[in-house]
Design a protein around this motif. Structure first.
Motif, PDB file in Angstrom:
ATOM      1  N   SER A 143       0.826  -1.203   0.000  1.00 41.82           N
ATOM      2  CA  SER A 143       0.000   0.000   0.000  1.00 41.82           C
ATOM      3  C   SER A 143       0.861   1.254   0.000  1.00 41.82           C
ATOM      4  CB  SER A 143      -0.897   0.037   1.243  1.00 41.82           C
ATOM      5  OG  SER A 143      -1.807  -1.021   1.233  1.00 41.82           O
ATOM      6  N   GLN A 144       0.345   2.285  -0.650  1.00 41.22           N
ATOM      7  CA  GLN A 144       0.999   3.590  -0.677  1.00 41.22           C
ATOM      8  C   GLN A 144       1.309   4.008   0.754  1.00 41.22           C
ATOM      9  OE1 GLN A 144      -1.664   6.587  -2.122  1.00 41.22           O
ATOM     10  NE2 GLN A 144      -0.164   8.218  -2.003  1.00 41.22           N
ATOM     11  N   THR A 145       2.474   4.508   1.015  1.00 45.34           N
ATOM     12  CA  THR A 145       2.959   5.002   2.303  1.00 45.34           C
ATOM     13  C   THR A 145       3.333   3.886   3.275  1.00 45.34           C
ATOM     14  OG1 THR A 145       1.589   6.983   2.095  1.00 45.34           O
ATOM     15  CG2 THR A 145       2.521   6.559   4.262  1.00 45.34           C
ATOM     16  N   TYR A 146       2.536   2.801   3.346  1.00 40.40           N
ATOM     17  CA  TYR A 146       2.744   1.765   4.346  1.00 40.40           C
ATOM     18  C   TYR A 146       3.641   0.623   3.898  1.00 40.40           C
ATOM     19  CZ  TYR A 146      -1.191   4.163   6.479  1.00 40.40           C
ATOM     20  OH  TYR A 146      -2.015   5.116   7.008  1.00 40.40           O
ATOM     21  N   GLY A 147       3.793   0.406   2.604  1.00 41.41           N
ATOM     22  CA  GLY A 147       4.607  -0.707   2.119  1.00 41.41           C
ATOM     23  C   GLY A 147       3.861  -2.024   2.215  1.00 41.41           C
ATOM     24  N   TRP A 148       4.612  -3.138   2.328  1.00 44.72           N
ATOM     25  CA  TRP A 148       4.006  -4.471   2.369  1.00 44.72           C
ATOM     26  C   TRP A 148       3.297  -4.686   3.695  1.00 44.72           C
ATOM     27  CZ3 TRP A 148       3.034  -7.176  -1.705  1.00 44.72           C
ATOM     28  CH2 TRP A 148       3.857  -7.065  -2.833  1.00 44.72           C
ATOM     29  N   GLY A 149       2.057  -5.162   3.624  1.00 47.08           N
ATOM     30  CA  GLY A 149       1.295  -5.523   4.814  1.00 47.08           C
ATOM     31  C   GLY A 149       1.556  -6.969   5.189  1.00 47.08           C
ATOM     32  N   ALA A 150       0.936  -7.399   6.249  1.00 41.72           N
ATOM     33  CA  ALA A 150       1.075  -8.781   6.716  1.00 41.72           C
ATOM     34  C   ALA A 150       0.318  -9.725   5.787  1.00 41.72           C
ATOM     35  CB  ALA A 150       0.524  -8.895   8.136  1.00 41.72           C
ATOM     36  N   TRP A 151       0.755 -10.989   5.750  1.00 45.61           N
ATOM     37  CA  TRP A 151       0.034 -12.008   4.998  1.00 45.61           C
ATOM     38  C   TRP A 151      -1.301 -12.260   5.694  1.00 45.61           C
ATOM     39  CZ3 TRP A 151       1.319 -13.962   0.363  1.00 45.61           C
ATOM     40  CH2 TRP A 151       2.640 -13.821  -0.069  1.00 45.61           C
ATOM     41  N   VAL A 152      -2.379 -12.348   4.917  1.00 45.70           N
ATOM     42  CA  VAL A 152      -3.701 -12.718   5.419  1.00 45.70           C
ATOM     43  C   VAL A 152      -4.216 -13.865   4.556  1.00 45.70           C
ATOM     44  CG1 VAL A 152      -4.208 -10.421   6.336  1.00 45.70           C
ATOM     45  CG2 VAL A 152      -4.872 -10.980   4.005  1.00 45.70           C
ATOM     46  N   LYS A 153      -5.329 -14.484   4.962  1.00 44.66           N
ATOM     47  CA  LYS A 153      -5.809 -15.614   4.168  1.00 44.66           C
ATOM     48  C   LYS A 153      -7.330 -15.724   4.175  1.00 44.66           C
ATOM     49  CE  LYS A 153      -5.351 -19.074   7.798  1.00 44.66           C
ATOM     50  NZ  LYS A 153      -4.844 -20.370   8.148  1.00 44.66           N
ATOM     51  N   ASP A 154      -7.831 -16.406   3.154  1.00 52.37           N
ATOM     52  CA  ASP A 154      -9.219 -16.852   3.063  1.00 52.37           C
ATOM     53  C   ASP A 154     -10.274 -15.783   3.360  1.00 52.37           C
ATOM     54  OD1 ASP A 154      -8.223 -19.370   2.393  1.00 52.37           O
ATOM     55  OD2 ASP A 154      -8.144 -20.000   4.487  1.00 52.37           O
ATOM     56  N   GLY A 155     -10.235 -14.697   2.635  1.00 54.14           N
ATOM     57  CA  GLY A 155     -11.275 -13.683   2.745  1.00 54.14           C
ATOM     58  C   GLY A 155     -11.002 -12.544   3.700  1.00 54.14           C
ATOM     59  N   ALA A 156      -9.851 -12.544   4.361  1.00 57.04           N
ATOM     60  CA  ALA A 156      -9.508 -11.434   5.253  1.00 57.04           C
ATOM     61  C   ALA A 156      -9.114 -10.209   4.416  1.00 57.04           C
ATOM     62  CB  ALA A 156      -8.358 -11.834   6.177  1.00 57.04           C
ATOM     63  N   VAL A 157      -9.204  -9.030   5.001  1.00 57.78           N
ATOM     64  CA  VAL A 157      -8.893  -7.784   4.288  1.00 57.78           C
ATOM     65  C   VAL A 157      -7.382  -7.558   4.246  1.00 57.78           C
ATOM     66  CG1 VAL A 157      -9.162  -5.272   4.300  1.00 57.78           C
ATOM     67  CG2 VAL A 157     -11.078  -6.735   4.949  1.00 57.78           C
ATOM     68  N   ALA A 158      -6.871  -7.281   3.040  1.00 58.43           N
ATOM     69  CA  ALA A 158      -5.471  -6.877   2.854  1.00 58.43           C
ATOM     70  C   ALA A 158      -5.504  -5.500   2.198  1.00 58.43           C
ATOM     71  CB  ALA A 158      -4.727  -7.867   1.973  1.00 58.43           C
ATOM     72  N   GLY A 159      -4.800  -4.550   2.772  1.00 51.42           N
ATOM     73  CA  GLY A 159      -4.802  -3.184   2.249  1.00 51.42           C
ATOM     74  C   GLY A 159      -5.423  -2.241   3.259  1.00 51.42           C
TER      75      GLY A 159
END
Length: 115
Positions: free
Chosen positions: A81-97
């Motif tokens: 994401s802009q400003t934040y960089g790479w987020g944590a890995w999520v799975k199976d329908g969880a929100v990323a971003g």
């Protein structure tokens, strides 16, 4: 995975496809995206985004569409994401971003793993 984007690294649409030759039966996934001004778009299989509107994607939720495959595998993903960089890995329908922060998705990584 095919990304359509502008020079400012703004992802406008996402189309996910598998490159392995030995596709698992039912290996179809669905996505829901959070898009600038439109909020969460509905669940879709295949590609998703806006056409001709140049609205940024801000977050994504991904799940395996086939119930039998979902019992044995998980889909893991993360976004840059802009400003934040790479987020944590999520799975199976969880929100990323991000939602509600006006930060664009700039990249996405996806992997299918056995449970």
């Amino acid at each position: 995975m095919k990304l359509s984007r502008f020079p400012n690294r703004q992802i406008l649409s996402v189309r996910i496809f598998w490159r392995n030759k030995n596709r698992l039966p039912g290996m179809e996934i669905g996505t829901i995206h959070h898009v600038q001004k439109k909020r969460w778009l509905g669940y879709r299989k295949g590609s998703q985004g806006t056409k001709g509107e140049s609205l940024r994607m801000e977050a994504v939720r991904i799940r395996i569409a086939d119930a039998a495959l979902a019992k044995t595998h998980s889909i893991m993903y993360r976004v840059h994401s802009q400003t934040y960089g790479w987020g944590a890995w999520v799975k199976d329908g969880a929100v990323a971003g991000t939602t509600g922060k006006s930060k664009r998705m700039e990249a996405i990584q996806i992997k299918l793993v056995k449970k």
